[in-house]
Design a protein around this motif. Structure first.
Motif, PDB file in Angstrom:
ATOM      1  N   PRO A 191     -11.218  -2.423   8.742  1.00 61.11           N
ATOM      2  CA  PRO A 191     -10.183  -1.409   8.846  1.00 61.11           C
ATOM      3  C   PRO A 191     -10.620  -0.118   8.180  1.00 61.11           C
ATOM      4  CG  PRO A 191      -9.271  -3.511   8.112  1.00 61.11           C
ATOM      5  CD  PRO A 191     -10.768  -3.636   8.072  1.00 61.11           C
ATOM      6  N   ASN A 196      -1.276  -7.751  13.749  1.00 62.95           N
ATOM      7  CA  ASN A 196      -2.121  -8.764  13.127  1.00 62.95           C
ATOM      8  C   ASN A 196      -3.586  -8.566  13.478  1.00 62.95           C
ATOM      9  OD1 ASN A 196      -0.752 -11.521  11.891  1.00 62.95           O
ATOM     10  ND2 ASN A 196       0.661 -10.329  13.146  1.00 62.95           N
ATOM     11  N   VAL A 202      -4.790 -10.556   8.402  1.00 65.28           N
ATOM     12  CA  VAL A 202      -4.015  -9.466   7.806  1.00 65.28           C
ATOM     13  C   VAL A 202      -2.888  -9.138   8.767  1.00 65.28           C
ATOM     14  CG1 VAL A 202      -4.023  -7.074   7.007  1.00 65.28           C
ATOM     15  CG2 VAL A 202      -6.037  -8.511   6.623  1.00 65.28           C
ATOM     16  N   HIS A 249       3.626   0.749   2.825  1.00 66.69           N
ATOM     17  CA  HIS A 249       3.403  -0.273   3.852  1.00 66.69           C
ATOM     18  C   HIS A 249       3.214  -1.627   3.181  1.00 66.69           C
ATOM     19  CE1 HIS A 249       2.839   2.965   6.781  1.00 66.69           C
ATOM     20  NE2 HIS A 249       2.173   3.564   5.823  1.00 66.69           N
ATOM     21  N   LEU A 286      -0.896   5.037   8.120  1.00 66.09           N
ATOM     22  CA  LEU A 286      -1.251   4.295   6.922  1.00 66.09           C
ATOM     23  C   LEU A 286      -1.605   5.218   5.763  1.00 66.09           C
ATOM     24  CD1 LEU A 286      -3.365   1.326   8.329  1.00 66.09           C
ATOM     25  CD2 LEU A 286      -1.177   1.170   7.138  1.00 66.09           C
ATOM     26  N   ALA A 313      -7.262  -3.163   3.256  1.00 58.70           N
ATOM     27  CA  ALA A 313      -6.080  -4.014   3.382  1.00 58.70           C
ATOM     28  C   ALA A 313      -5.747  -4.708   2.071  1.00 58.70           C
ATOM     29  CB  ALA A 313      -6.297  -5.056   4.474  1.00 58.70           C
ATOM     30  N   THR A 314      -6.728  -4.833   1.184  1.00 60.87           N
ATOM     31  CA  THR A 314      -6.498  -5.493  -0.101  1.00 60.87           C
ATOM     32  C   THR A 314      -7.163  -4.691  -1.211  1.00 60.87           C
ATOM     33  OG1 THR A 314      -8.512  -6.831  -0.032  1.00 60.87           O
ATOM     34  CG2 THR A 314      -6.539  -7.746   1.045  1.00 60.87           C
ATOM     35  N   GLN A 365       0.853  -1.185   0.000  1.00 56.83           N
ATOM     36  CA  GLN A 365       0.000   0.000   0.000  1.00 56.83           C
ATOM     37  C   GLN A 365       0.887   1.232   0.000  1.00 56.83           C
ATOM     38  OE1 GLN A 365      -1.822   2.080   3.532  1.00 56.83           O
ATOM     39  NE2 GLN A 365      -3.501   0.736   2.960  1.00 56.83           N
ATOM     40  N   LEU A 411       1.796  -5.568   3.621  1.00 52.61           N
ATOM     41  CA  LEU A 411       0.892  -6.414   4.373  1.00 52.61           C
ATOM     42  C   LEU A 411       0.925  -7.832   3.802  1.00 52.61           C
ATOM     43  CD1 LEU A 411      -0.816  -3.491   3.646  1.00 52.61           C
ATOM     44  CD2 LEU A 411      -2.172  -4.407   5.522  1.00 52.61           C
ATOM     45  N   GLU A 466     -11.035  -5.113  -1.118  1.00 51.04           N
ATOM     46  CA  GLU A 466     -11.771  -4.281  -0.170  1.00 51.04           C
ATOM     47  C   GLU A 466     -11.987  -2.882  -0.733  1.00 51.04           C
ATOM     48  OE1 GLU A 466      -9.989  -4.158   3.647  1.00 51.04           O
ATOM     49  OE2 GLU A 466     -10.286  -6.284   4.063  1.00 51.04           O
ATOM     50  N   VAL A 477      -1.578 -11.136   3.596  1.00 55.80           N
ATOM     51  CA  VAL A 477      -2.998 -11.423   3.752  1.00 55.80           C
ATOM     52  C   VAL A 477      -3.268 -12.899   3.469  1.00 55.80           C
ATOM     53  CG1 VAL A 477      -3.677  -9.073   3.148  1.00 55.80           C
ATOM     54  CG2 VAL A 477      -3.533 -10.801   1.358  1.00 55.80           C
ATOM     55  N   LEU A 482       0.275  -6.461   9.200  1.00 55.96           N
ATOM     56  CA  LEU A 482       1.002  -5.265   8.775  1.00 55.96           C
ATOM     57  C   LEU A 482       2.424  -5.377   9.302  1.00 55.96           C
ATOM     58  CD1 LEU A 482       1.205  -2.404   7.580  1.00 55.96           C
ATOM     59  CD2 LEU A 482       0.330  -1.526   9.753  1.00 55.96           C
TER      60      LEU A 482
END
Length: 375
Positions: A150, A117, A107, A93, A88, A154-155, A66, A95, A158, A97, A109
Motif C-alpha cells: 500500500p 479488503n 487488511v 480511518h 487516506l 496499514a500498520t 490511522q 483498519l 510497516e 489487520v 479498511l
C-alpha cells in the motif's frame, strides 16, 4: 474524469508525497488517549533497534486507527472524495489487520460506506471493495516479490520498517518516554533529522516492551506539538489467526477480474494489464531521479509537457471530484531564478510543479525545492 485517473502529475501529489514523508523520515484530529507512563527497565536506542529487527512474530490480529491532518489545500480535500489514496491522507480511518507468517496477511479498511479488503493466502492475492461489489485476483510467483505494498502504511510496523531502513548519519536516534498503547507497555524510539531544511521535526515509534513489535508510529511537523500523521493499534492479540481468516470467497453478485502475474494491482486507476502513468513506456512518462540524501531528499520527475494540465479556475467535476486544471489553478503561483510554477504545500511535504514540466517533491522547505529546481 478523476484527477488521479487522468493525469500523471496529480497522481504524484499525495501518494508520492506521503511516501516521501514516511520513508524520508497542523494538529491531528485528536491524539490517541494518553495513559500513565509505565515503569520499564532501561533500554538504549541501539538495543531497541536490535530488538525490533530480531523480533519473531508468529502472528497477530488487531484494530489499527490511522489519523492524518497534513494541512492539504481545500481543493485537494475535495479531490479526496474520489480517490482512496488521497482520502487516506486526510481524516481518521479504522483498519482491521491479521498476520500469520510471511505468506498470509489481511487488511480491511472499514468506513461508513462499506469495506475494502486486501487478502493474501499463500500465492493468492485478492482485493475486494464492497461498495462497488468488485474484486481482483492474482496468483503470485513462488517468491511473491511482485506484490505491491500500500502507498500508506496499514500498520505501525510497516511505517516503522520504512523509517528505520532510512536511518543514516543525518538521523539522531534516542529513547523517549515509555507509554501504554493498546493496553501494552511500550518503549518509545525517537528519530530526529539533523538537517533543518526538513519539515519533519521527529518520528516517534512506540515498541512493545515484551514482543518488540511497533505499536504506534507518529510523525511530527516542525514546531508542532501534535502528530500530523499517526497510525496505532488500539487493540492487539498476538495469537496466530485461524487459517479461515485468509480464505476469501467473493460474495454473490461480485464482479471478479483476473490479473496476470505481470500486472500491478489496480491502485491508481489503471486497469488490469495497463501500465500506470509513472511507469516506463506510458505516454507522458519521464525520468524520476532524487537529489540529496536522508531527510532532505527531493524527488524530481520529468513530465511530458503535453500531459501537464493547464491551470484553470473551476469547481468540482462529476461526482464531486476536482479536475486537474481546477486543482492546479487553485494552487499559489511561485517564481524565481529557477523559473515559474505552482506550489502544493502541506505540514510535512511540499510539491513544486514547474511550467516547464518538472515535478519536485520532498519533506523539505519550498526554498529547498527552488534550489533543486535551479540546478
Amino acid at each position: 474524469m478523476s484527477v488521479l485517473r487522468s493525469r500523471p502529475v496529480l497522481r504524484w501529489l499525495v501518494p508520492a508525497a506521503a511516501a516521501v514523508t514516511v520513508i524520508g523520515g497542523g494538529a491531528a484530529i485528536g491524539t490517541f488517549a494518553a495513559q500513565a507512563e509505565p515503569s520499564l527497565p532501561p533500554r538504549s536506542a541501539a538495543q531497541l533497534l536490535v530488538d525490533i529487527q530480531t523480533a519473531r512474530l508468529e502472528g497477530l490480529s488487531g484494530t489499527v486507527v490511522q489519523r492524518a491532518d497534513l494541512g492539504l489545500p481545500p481543493l485537494a480535500g475535495l479531490a479526496a472524495g474520489g480517490n482512496d489514496l488521497l482520502a487516506l491522507a486526510t481524516g481518521t480511518h479504522t483498519l482491521r489487520v491479521w498476520h500469520s507468517g510471511p505468506d498470509r496477511q489481511r487488511v480491511a479498511l472499514v468506513d461508513t460506506l462499506g469495506e475494502r479488503n486486501i487478502v493474501r493466502d499463500g500465492r493468492d492475492l485478492w482485493t475486494y471493495d464492497s461498495r462497488t461489489k468488485s474484486a481482483t485476483h492474482r496468483t503470485l510467483s513462488d517468491s511473491g516479490e511482485e506484490q505491491v505494498p500500500p502507498s500508506l502504511p496499514a500498520t505501525p510496523k510497516e511505517a516503522a520498517d520504512a523509517a528505520l531502513a532510512a536511518i543514516d548519519p543525518s538521523t539522531e536516534v534516542s529513547v523517549g518516554r515509555s507509554a501504554t498503547v493498546a493496553g501494552r507497555d511500550a518503549y518509545e524510539l525517537v528519530l530526529k533529522p539533523r538537517d533543518e531544511a526538513s519539515l519533519i521535526d521527529q518520528i516517534r515509534v512506540a515498541v512493545d516492551a515484551e514482543e518488540y513489535v511497533p505499536l504506534r508510529f507518529e510523525v511530527f511537523a516542525d514546531a508542532a506539538d501534535r502528530p500530523a500523521f499517526e497510525v496505532a493499534f488500539t487493540q492487539i492479540d498476538y495469537r496466530r489467526p485461524d487459517a479461515d481468516q485468509f480464505r476469501f470467497n467473493p460474495p454473490p453478485g461480485t464482479t471478479v477480474t483476473e490479473q496476470s502475474t505481470g500486472d500491478k494491482p489496480d491502485r491508481d486507476g489503471s486497469g488490469p494489464g495497463r501500465p500506470s502513468a509513472d511507469e516506463p513506456g506510458h505516454p507522458g512518462a519521464g525520468d524520476v531521479t532524487s537529489v540529496g540524501e536522508g531527510w532532505t531528499t527531493v524527488v524530481v520527475a520529468e513530465l511530458d509537457t503535453d500531459e501537464v494540465p493547464k491551470p484553470e479556475a473551476g469547481d468540482a467535476g462529476p461526482g464531486g471530484v476536482v479536475d486537474a486544471p481546477a486543482l492546479i489553478g487553485g494552487l499559489p503561483e511561485v517564481s524565481g531564478d529557477w523559473g515559474k510554477g505552482r506550489l502544493f504545500s502541506t505540514k510535512l511535504v511540499n510539491v513544486l510543479l514547474t511550467d516547464d514540466g518538472r515535478l519536485l517533491a520532498g519533506a523539505v522547505t519550498p526554498e529547498r525545492l527552488y534550489q533543486v529546481a535551479k540546478g
